[in-house]
Design an enzyme around this catalytic site. Structure first.
Site, PDB file in Angstrom:
ATOM      1  N   PRO A   1       0.831  -1.211   0.000  1.00 55.82           N
ATOM      2  CG  PRO A   1      -0.051  -1.076   2.137  1.00 55.82           C
ATOM      3  CD  PRO A   1       0.664  -2.011   1.233  1.00 55.82           C
ATOM      4  N   PRO A   2       0.278   2.410  -0.292  1.00 55.19           N
ATOM      5  CG  PRO A   2      -1.053   3.939  -1.442  1.00 55.19           C
ATOM      6  CD  PRO A   2      -1.112   2.628  -0.745  1.00 55.19           C
ATOM      7  N   GLY A   3       2.806   4.588   1.075  1.00 56.53           N
ATOM      8  CA  GLY A   3       3.363   5.122   2.308  1.00 56.53           C
ATOM      9  C   GLY A   3       4.066   4.128   3.200  1.00 56.53           C
ATOM     10  CB  VAL A   4       4.425   0.508   3.352  1.00 58.24           C
ATOM     11  CG1 VAL A   4       2.980   0.485   3.803  1.00 58.24           C
ATOM     12  CG2 VAL A   4       4.549   0.074   1.900  1.00 58.24           C
ATOM     13  N   GLY A   5       7.076   2.713   2.441  1.00 57.53           N
ATOM     14  CA  GLY A   5       8.526   2.820   2.298  1.00 57.53           C
ATOM     15  C   GLY A   5       9.113   2.085   1.117  1.00 57.53           C
ATOM     16  CE  LYS A   6       4.826   0.883  -3.058  1.00 53.67           C
ATOM     17  NZ  LYS A   6       4.006   1.493  -1.995  1.00 53.67           N
ATOM     18  CB  THR A   7      10.180   5.394  -3.131  1.00 49.83           C
ATOM     19  OG1 THR A   7       9.018   5.192  -3.935  1.00 49.83           O
ATOM     20  CG2 THR A   7      11.184   6.220  -3.906  1.00 49.83           C
TER      21      THR A   7
ATOM     22  CE  LYS B   1      -9.407 -10.480   3.505  1.00 50.90           C
ATOM     23  NZ  LYS B   1     -10.130 -11.686   3.081  1.00 50.90           N
TER      24      LYS B   1
ATOM     25  CB  SER C   1     -13.046 -12.858   1.826  1.00 56.67           C
ATOM     26  OG  SER C   1     -13.138 -11.478   1.570  1.00 56.67           O
TER      27      SER C   1
END
Length: 791
Positions: free
Chosen positions: A366-372, A731, A688
């Site tokens: 997800p966005p903002g988890v430090g990939k870049t 989840k 689900s």
């Protein structure tokens, strides 16, 4: 068709009265009296009218339609038209029908006497006056001169047309002829046709032709200036060539020769491979023979600059210190232990086998988890140059492969541009937002990336602009994406996917304390000793003001707190500010999120489910209600087809096992069941939620509430079997973040337990269910407790 007479309607074969006319609707053409024009027939009425007129040798009345359409009604026709004689009826090879019609005089429709199979109307003909006054004669003389002047301004006007205008004696015929051939809108021509007063008609035609003459004059001036400018460029090219020859004879062409020699020296120092060197020398010879004023000179010069600027042979030394890399990763990122372990393994293999083919890593989360920032840390650990290529929104293949040099302003693709900026052949190149690429009529960027990321092909990558192969095998490619579904399988197969999950509350607290707070202090011009934010304030931000998988919004909220402190310090009110939990609401306002699990599951029929989203996991509420009705099932909340089928399966399961589940079978007799999933503006789909739906229905029918600290996920079958689902890790992280204590998961998902972060595992109790009985036994409150609460 019939024409009404005093004694009643008669067949169309009888002769029509003189004041009754067959009406022929036309589109996009206005026929003036005295003018012969081709008319295209469209619609059944128009064709029937034309055939009847040809058969009976009668004239027709042409009326312009007010709007386009396959058929039209009398209400959509203009009231004023032209009586015309049909000169010829033509049927083309494609089946279309045309008329050659000659206009005779104007008419006005009084009323329609028949509508089928074609229109027949009673009309009043308008005849032009036999004598005209001097004002009309003067306007006619002016119109004739203006028409001839307009023809003289047209580039290829036939001389016969001017002679024909001079030969027209009738002033009304002159006005109609000029109006017919003028390039004006159809509505304006209809307006002229409907003007019966000759003087007013002449004024309108003069107004239009005067405007047209002015436009033609301006157009001719522009053409003349363009021709003069073109002649000037030809003259300039000739003079420049003569000047070059004169300078050559006088030995004064040293500037151009010096530039060519400088380029030749740079080409020799670039250490290009043989094919690129041959291409560069060929283009240099072209440049040497080309005058500086030539249009292609700058294009060739720019191309040579790109060839020379590429790092054909430059390789930066890599640092393979594993302990140093571990320190850098721990210093830059908190948590992410599995991700760090895989990166260290990657660096270790690169140290032991430097010439081996490195895998293409792809960080997904997800966005903002430090990939870049992970890619930046890898570059720092290896001591290599880091460059980022943003692929979000790219839909043109040329953005990857480059544009061909035949186009003006052509440039290489983003890959080659990034490598030139890096200045080395082995940078760390981050392909950001790979999942945001999209194909269009301009090509498929996904397909272009296949060659870039394939180790078997990228050693001879050919950019369309460079036109020569470039070796990409030494480039360390790292991709990032939020979801994998939108990435085609061939491209996904070339990358090793490393998944990053959302952060727990404790991880966010540590990240905020170690990284975000320091960064925001520097961004707002504050020193650590000036502002202090305690842990409770940060926890309040995390739980009440941000609900996300990453930490971007958390950093923004910390910045808002620090800006409030900056105002106090800059205003001289205090030199040191301490922000506690009680100050957060005062600065940021009321909390944006609240823990509504206990509130929303306090009544029977409400269950808490777990959902996966492209930006991480989330909790999902399932609400059921029973009303009087006929046994219908109502589903709301913008549910997808799969989720609707899960709801139907859950209802059938509860009905079929009602007695076994302790539910009165007559509870649904004569009642409608309504299942709603709140947040109706957000589309939801997937199987689900089946377990949560069955639990919600069972809670409603049994009158037992669902425990407020329990959430569940899993697909349900008609036999009551709990089937496995995906996204367990996301989840469970969302459940821990929302304050859930117990999660009910399919027993066959037990293999996913190791993927759940340890911080989330420590906060959750896991119940592995195989049948719906196990779910209901753990999720529902005991019936006795509910009865007491109701009492």
């Amino acid at each position: 068709m019939s024409s009404p007479e005093p004694s009643g309607p008669e067949p169309t074969t009888t002769r029509l009265p003189e004041d009754v006319l067959i009406i022929l609707p036309v589109r996009d053409v206005v026929l003036f009296p005295g003018v012969v024009l081709p008319i295209a027939l469209s619609g059944k009425r128009a064709l029937a009218a034309a055939q009847e007129a040809m058969r009976t040798q009668r004239r027709v009345g042409l009326l312009l339609q007010e709007e386009s359409g396959s058929e039209t009604s009398p209400e959509k026709l203009h009231r004023v038209g032209t009586i015309a004689s049909i000169v010829r009826f033509v049927t083309a090879g494609d089946g279309s029908h045309h008329l050659i019609a000659q206009g005779e005089e104007r008419f006005t429709v009084l009323d329609y006497v028949s509508r089928e199979p074609f229109l027949v109307a009673r009309i009043e003909a308008h005849r032009e006056p036999a004598h005209v006054d001097r004002e009309v004669e003067g306007r006619g003389f002016t119109l004739r001169e203006r028409a001839i002047e307009a023809l003289s301004l047209l580039p290829q006007a036939p001389a016969e047309l001017a002679n024909a205008i001079r030969a027209i004696e009738s002033i009304s015929a002159l006005a109609d002829t000029v109006a017919s051939f003028m390039d004006i809108k159809i509505a304006e021509k209809q307006e002229i046709l409907a003007t019966f007063d000759l003087k007013a008609r002449l004024d309108k035609v003069l107004e239009h032709i005067n405007r047209r003459i002015e436009v033609l004059k301006v157009s001719r001036q522009i053409d003349e200036r363009t021709r003069e400018a073109f002649d000037e460029r030809q003259k300039e090219a000739v003079l420049r060539e003569r000047l070059r020859q004169i300078q050559k004879e006088l030995g004064e062409s040293e500037g151009s020769a010096a530039e060519v020699e400088e380029l030749r020296k740079q080409i020799a120092e670039a250490h290009m491979p043989p094919e690129a060197l041959e291409q560069a020398e060929r283009e240099l010879k072209r440049l040497e023979r080309m005058p500086e004023g030539a249009a292609e000179y700058s294009m060739v010069r720019t191309y040579l600059d790109w060839l020379i600027g590429m790092p054909w042979s430059k390789l930066d030394p890599e640092q393979h210190d594993i302990e140093r890399a571990r320190r850098i990763l721990d210093q830059d990122h908190y948590g992410l232990e599995k991700v760090k372990k895989r990166i260290l393994e990657f660096l270790a293999v690169r140290k032991l086998n430097p010439e081996g083919r490195s895998p293409i890593l792809c960080f997904v989360g997800p966005p903002g988890v430090g990939k870049t920032s992970l890619g930046q840390s890898i570059a720092k650990a290896l001591g290599l140059t880091f460059r980022r290529v943003s692929l979000g929104g790219v839909h043109d293949e040329a953005e990857i492969r480059g544009h061909r040099r035949t186009y003006i302003g052509a440039l290489p693709g983003n890959i080659v541009q990034a490598i030139r900026k890096a200045g080395t052949r082995n940078p760390v190149l981050m392909l950001d937002e790979v999942d945001k690429l999209s194909a269009s009529y301009q090509g498929d960027p996904f397909s272009a990336l296949l060659e870039v990321l394939d180790p078997e092909q990228n050693n001879t990558f050919r950019d369309n602009y460079l036109g020569v192969p470039f070796d990409l095998s030494k480039v360390l490619f790292i991709g990032t994406a939020n979801v994998l579904d939108s990435i085609p399988a061939p491209l996904r197969d070339r990358m090793e996917v490393i998944e990053l999950t959302g952060y727990t509350e404790e991880e966010k607290l540590q990240i905020a304390r170690r990284y975000l707070l320091t960064r925001q202090l520097s961004a707002n011009g504050l020193k650590p000793e000036q502002v202090e934010i305690d842990d409770e304030a940060l926890r309040r931000l995390i739980s009440d003001y941000t609900r996300e998988s990453g930490v971007r919004n958390l950093e923004r909220q910390i910045g808002a707190l620090l800006r409030s402190a900056a105002v106090t310090i800059a205003g001289g009110e205090s030199s040191q500010v301490r922000i506690g939990a009680e100050d957060v609401t005062r600065i940021l306002g009321a909390p944006r999120f609240e823990n509504d699990v206990a509130l929303r599951t306090s009544v029977p029929g409400v269950a808490t489910g777990l959902a996966w989203t492209p930006v991480g996991g989330d909790i999902l509420f399932i609400e059921s209600s029973r009303t009087r009705g006929t046994g219908k099932l109502i589903l709301t909340g913008q549910l997808g087809e799969v989720m609707k089928e899960s709801a139907q399966a859950a209802v059938t399961l509860v009905k079929s096992q009602a007695e076994h589940l302790g539910i009165d079978p007559a509870a649904l007799d004569g009642a409608d069941l309504h299942i709603h999933v709140p947040a109706g503006a957000i589309p939801k789909d997937g199987p689900s939620a089946g377990v949560a739906m069955a639990t919600s229905i069972a809670s409603l029918l049994s009158g037992r509430t669902v425990r407020p600290d329990v959430a569940m996920t899993g697909e349900i079958s008609l036999r009551g079997v709990v089937l496995p689902v995906g996204g367990i890790k996301e989840k469970c992280v969302a459940a821990a973040r929302a304050g859930i204590h117990t999660v009910i998961l399919p027993a066959r998902n037990r293999r996913d337990l190791e993927d759940i972060p340890e911080s989330a595992r420590n906060r959750l109790e896991f119940v592995w269910a195989e049948k719906i009985d196990e779910v209901l036994g753990r999720a529902l409150e005991p019936a006795v407790q509910h009865d007491r609460a109701a009492a």
